[in-house]
Design an enzyme around this catalytic site. Structure first.
Site, PDB file in Angstrom:
ATOM      1  N   ARG A  38      72.852  14.185  30.316  1.00 50.25           N
ATOM      2  CA  ARG A  38      72.255  13.301  31.310  1.00 50.25           C
ATOM      3  C   ARG A  38      70.822  12.998  30.931  1.00 50.25           C
ATOM      4  NH1 ARG A  38      73.262  13.617  36.993  1.00 50.25           N
ATOM      5  NH2 ARG A  38      71.380  14.866  37.128  1.00 50.25           N
ATOM      6  N   SER A  66      71.143  23.935  27.327  1.00 50.25           N
ATOM      7  CA  SER A  66      71.783  25.141  27.861  1.00 50.25           C
ATOM      8  C   SER A  66      72.665  25.846  26.841  1.00 50.25           C
ATOM      9  CB  SER A  66      72.569  24.779  29.120  1.00 50.25           C
ATOM     10  OG  SER A  66      71.686  24.212  30.042  1.00 50.25           O
ATOM     11  N   ASP A 107      69.422  25.464  31.796  1.00 52.55           N
ATOM     12  CA  ASP A 107      69.759  24.960  33.136  1.00 52.55           C
ATOM     13  C   ASP A 107      69.333  25.926  34.245  1.00 52.55           C
ATOM     14  OD1 ASP A 107      71.648  26.803  32.330  1.00 52.55           O
ATOM     15  OD2 ASP A 107      73.383  25.625  32.929  1.00 52.55           O
TER      16      ASP A 107
HETATM   17 MG    MG Z   1      75.630  22.769  34.278  1.00 52.43          MG
END
Ligand code: MG
Ligand code: ADP
Length: 498
Positions: free
Chosen positions: A109, A178, A231
């Site tokens: 994103r 992440s 994250d």
């Molecule tokens: Mg996630």
């Protein structure tokens, strides 16, 4: 952020009712010869997965002990307790235009926010989600980062007039990455290993910020990476922005992890200067926690042995979304083989690892129809098992219940371990709050799981202490959290002299 109190009486009553139903089903099964082997397997599962509060306390204590060990020395514990270099969390005073990029799964994103300080808060926010073509997940490093930088450049090109970058300033980005990273500073870190289906040549050991920066340069995109986080840290930062009492963040999605705010002088392995704030955010990597107190079964053992990372991420394999459905499949397979649970033949699809995903398990578990229609449909659609009896469906739900609640209760015990470590597990007199920001598809969508987690926190902490502990769903706190950390670590901030 939707607020969810630690628990409600209604929720706990529902959980108790569920346990009673399970008991009735088991007693009925006992009475019939054909069902006796089924009942035996379920009973054994229930016993091996049992999480009485005494056991949970042992798990919480073990978590606290491992946290100390991981902070004492590098490699001192299964818990890596990684130093994030985030020693300042957002205050709400941040202003300006900031970007974030969130890479950690099959989608990434990109996001931009216009921050307006205490008054304006998030004045405007836009994001775009891009899925990563599978061949790029196993290709070369440059190809992946070029793809990401190109998507980011296109997104920047679509920046409207509502967003304002002061003249002469470079755009800044918070990069949520992440995967396990050994952080070198707030804006650099080397990749320890790829996980989650990524396997890319030549990135392990490299600084991922440098890789991204080079790719942005190749795309002609003038942007500086001001913060590199995962994250969990992003969720903590996003949570703190909206609520000053957030002290920890827990992710319960495909995987699981936790981060929290530690006192810098309580980190013996930190040899750098003590930060002015006196605090340091720690990325626990708690998925790798293990303890002899964890209630495990032969199913868990086999799942671990056959996994891509045997012996690792044991806590994660008991509680996270990637594995709950797979544990259920393994129990159903044994029932099919040893107790002819689905008739004389073993349904072939039931032999396929990971065919039963956790969202399907969750859909069955939440089925409240009289004939358990959803359970019947899912067994048919996903596993090719038609015409199941109501009794069979009830047993399936009972197994879902055992597996999900073990996971939820262990996750709660992990949280209590953190609260103990930071001295927040006892009642506070001054009306202070302790807030935990939660994120992840499992916590968000598996209601029985999240309600059980909340009930268990209350059970473990007691009425009085738990009244000051709040768990809050922070959906996509991590995206905005990274942008906020880019703001609080901006190159344009004047250093504060003390
Ligand atoms: Mg996630
Ligand atoms: P990720 O962890 O991959 O970043 P999410 O936080 O969105 O992504 O979590 C996705 C995971 O959440 C899925 O892999 C699944 O295990 C779990 N999940 C998603 N939807 C549901 C659902 N309806 N019920 C139970 N679990 C779900």
């Amino acid at each position: 952020m939707g607020k969810v109190g630690v628990t409600t009486a209604v929720v706990c009553a529902a959980a108790a009712a569920c346990a009673v139903t399970a008991l009735v089903v088991r007693n009925r099964m006992r009475s019939s010869g054909k069902w006796a082997p089924v009942a035996a397997v379920v009973k054994e599962l229930e016993e091996r997965c049992a999480t009485p509060v005494g056991k949970l306390r042992q798990v919480a204590d073990a978590m606290t002990v491992e946290m100390h060990a991981g902070l004492a020395s590098e490699g001192g514990s299964k818990l890596k307790m990684l130093i994030s270099y985030v020693d300042n969390l957002p205050t709400g005073d941040e202003t300006g235009l900031f970007y974030a990029l969130d890479l950690g799964g099959t989608n990434f994103r990109v996001l931009r926010v216009q921050l307006g300080g205490k008054e304006g808060r998030v004045a405007k926010q836009e994001f775009e989600e891009v899925s990563i073509p599978p061949h790029l997940m196993v290709g070369g490093s440059d190809e992946l980062f070029d793809f990401i930088a190109l998507a980011l450049a296109k997104f920047v090109a679509s920046e409207g007039e509502d967003f304002h970058l002061p003249v002469g300033r470079q755009r800044e980005l918070g990069f949520t990455f992440s995967f396990p990273v050994r952080q070198i500073s707030i804006a650099s870190g080397t990749l320890i290993k790829w996980t989650k289906g990524f396997n890319i040549d030549g990135t392990v050991g490299e600084d991922v910020v440098a890789e991204l920066t080079r790719a942005m340069e190749r795309q002609g995109l003038d942007m500086r990476v001001s913060a590199l986080v995962n994250d969990t840290i992003g969720t903590l930062a996003g949570g703190r922005y909206y609520d000053n009492d957030v002290v920890a963040a827990v992710i319960l999605g495909t995987g699981t992890n936790a981060a929290y705010v530690e006192r810098a002088h309580a980190i013996p392995k930190w040899h750098g200067l003590l930060p002015k704030s006196g605090e340091m955010v720690i990325n626990m990597e708690w998925g790798n926690f293990r303890s002899s107190h964890l209630p495990t079964t032969d199913y868990d053992q086999a799942l671990d042995n056959e996994s891509l990372n045997p012996g690792e991420q044991i806590f994660e394999k008991l509680i996270s979304g990637m594995y709950l459905g797979e544990i259920l499949r393994r129990v159903l397979l044994r029932l099919a083989k040893e107790a002819s649970f689905f008739g004389d033949c073993v349904p072939p699809k039931l032999e396929v690892p990971f065919i039963l995903r956790t969202p399907v398990m969750s859909a069955m578990h939440h089925d409240t129809s009289a004939d358990l229609k959803v359970v019947g449909t899912k067994l048919n659609e996903v596993l090719g098992i038609p015409d199941t009896s109501l009794k069979t469906r009830k047993v399936v739900i009972q197994i879902c219940d055992i597996i999900a609640k073990r996971g939820a209760r262990l996750a709660a015990a992990g949280i209590v371990g953190i609260l103990k470590k930071i001295g927040r597990d006892n009642a506070v007199k001054d009306g202070g709050r302790t807030v935990i920001a939660m994120d992840g598809g499992l916590y968000e969508h598996y209601t029985i799981f999240s309600e059980c987690l909340q009930c268990t926190l209350k059970e473990m902490l007691g009425e009085e202490a738990s009244s000051s502990v709040v768990v809050k769903l922070a959906s996509d706190g991590s995206g905005i959290g990274a942008a906020l950390l880019a703001a609080s670590h901006s190159q344009y901030l004047q250093p504060v002299l003390s």
